[in-house]
Design a protein around this motif. Structure first.
Motif, PDB file in Angstrom:
ATOM      1  N   ALA A 233       0.848  -1.190   0.000  1.00 37.74           N
ATOM      2  CA  ALA A 233       0.000   0.000   0.000  1.00 37.74           C
ATOM      3  C   ALA A 233       0.882   1.239   0.000  1.00 37.74           C
ATOM      4  O   ALA A 233       1.029   1.918   1.001  1.00 37.74           O
ATOM      5  CB  ALA A 233      -0.930  -0.017   1.207  1.00 37.74           C
ATOM      6  N   ARG A 234       1.495   1.512  -1.120  1.00 38.27           N
ATOM      7  CA  ARG A 234       2.352   2.686  -1.272  1.00 38.27           C
ATOM      8  C   ARG A 234       1.762   3.564  -2.362  1.00 38.27           C
ATOM      9  O   ARG A 234       1.201   3.072  -3.316  1.00 38.27           O
ATOM     10  CB  ARG A 234       3.769   2.273  -1.642  1.00 38.27           C
ATOM     11  N   VAL A 235       1.913   4.848  -2.192  1.00 39.32           N
ATOM     12  CA  VAL A 235       1.404   5.773  -3.186  1.00 39.32           C
ATOM     13  C   VAL A 235       2.540   6.661  -3.661  1.00 39.32           C
ATOM     14  O   VAL A 235       3.564   6.788  -3.020  1.00 39.32           O
ATOM     15  CB  VAL A 235       0.242   6.625  -2.623  1.00 39.32           C
ATOM     16  N   CYS A 236       2.334   7.290  -4.802  1.00 38.28           N
ATOM     17  CA  CYS A 236       3.352   8.177  -5.326  1.00 38.28           C
ATOM     18  C   CYS A 236       3.240   9.550  -4.661  1.00 38.28           C
ATOM     19  O   CYS A 236       2.271   9.863  -3.980  1.00 38.28           O
ATOM     20  CB  CYS A 236       3.234   8.283  -6.852  1.00 38.28           C
ATOM     21  N   THR A 237       4.253  10.356  -4.869  1.00 37.51           N
ATOM     22  CA  THR A 237       4.335  11.688  -4.262  1.00 37.51           C
ATOM     23  C   THR A 237       3.102  12.529  -4.576  1.00 37.51           C
ATOM     24  O   THR A 237       2.515  13.154  -3.695  1.00 37.51           O
ATOM     25  CB  THR A 237       5.604  12.398  -4.742  1.00 37.51           C
ATOM     26  N   CYS A 238       2.705  12.538  -5.827  1.00 40.65           N
ATOM     27  CA  CYS A 238       1.562  13.336  -6.250  1.00 40.65           C
ATOM     28  C   CYS A 238       0.295  12.922  -5.497  1.00 40.65           C
ATOM     29  O   CYS A 238      -0.453  13.770  -5.011  1.00 40.65           O
ATOM     30  CB  CYS A 238       1.381  13.181  -7.765  1.00 40.65           C
ATOM     31  N   GLN A 239       0.070  11.623  -5.362  1.00 42.63           N
ATOM     32  CA  GLN A 239      -1.111  11.145  -4.655  1.00 42.63           C
ATOM     33  C   GLN A 239      -1.102  11.552  -3.176  1.00 42.63           C
ATOM     34  O   GLN A 239      -2.132  11.919  -2.631  1.00 42.63           O
ATOM     35  CB  GLN A 239      -1.211   9.618  -4.732  1.00 42.63           C
ATOM     36  N   ALA A 240       0.054  11.461  -2.538  1.00 43.51           N
ATOM     37  CA  ALA A 240       0.150  11.820  -1.122  1.00 43.51           C
ATOM     38  C   ALA A 240      -0.171  13.302  -0.921  1.00 43.51           C
ATOM     39  O   ALA A 240      -0.890  13.668   0.015  1.00 43.51           O
ATOM     40  CB  ALA A 240       1.549  11.487  -0.589  1.00 43.51           C
TER      41      ALA A 240
END
Length: 171
Positions: free
Chosen positions: A159-166
């Motif tokens: 469950a990791r997200v990219c910088t933009c999503q965060a």
């Protein structure tokens, strides 16, 4: 060959799909690790192209600019911290904080955060909020927008997200 605007391969360029840039309720400064600079998998370029008050700074090149921001503005670092306060957009807006966002592999981003002064609060965004935002955008999509281009299977199923999503989930 990569698109100079979004750093994605020209045949997969997302520039036309980005739409008109908008202003975030707080200034955003993304500190990009030099290994991420120019990579097609780096979502910070999309963030900077769609948020008018977002700047990309390369760690090791733009350090003086980051130091100036840290010295003259109240800042908060978007970083998962189990014992830190939970980030809310209202808190950053009310306190006129600059949102500092480290960008790189987990290892490199952790180094970027550890190099910041201890006086800069490490604010955490609950993973449930990030995942809820990802599901709101597309319930059938994988957790991270970058799921298809993750370098190793070790990260694809987490469950990791990219910088933009965060950043979008934070604001």
């Amino acid at each position: 060959e990569k698109c100079p605007g979004c750093w994605v391969r020209k045949e997969a360029c997302v520039c036309a799909a980005m739409g008109e840039a908008t202003r975030a309720p707080v200034d955003v400064v993304v500190c990009v690790h030099h290994h991420e600079w120019g990579r097609a998998s780096n979502s910070a370029t999309v963030l900077a192209a769609t948020v008018t008050n977002c700047r990309l700074l390369m760690k090791g090149v733009d350090d003086a600019e980051l130091e100036s921001i840290l010295a003259t503005r109240r800042c908060a670092v978007l970083w998962p911290t189990p014992d830190g306060p939970v980030l809310t957009a209202r808190q950053c807006v009310d306190e006129n904080r600059v949102l500092i966002v480290p960008d790189g592999s987990w290892r490199n981003a952790r180094r970027l955060v550890s190099a910041l002064p201890d006086t800069v609060p490490r604010l955490s965004l609950p993973l449930d909020d990030v995942l809820a935002e990802a599901a709101r955008v597309d319930a059938a999509a994988p957790t991270s927008l970058l799921h298809p281009v993750r370098a190793t299977s070790r990260y694809r199923d987490q469950a990791r997200v990219c910088t933009c999503q965060a950043v979008v989930a934070a604001l």
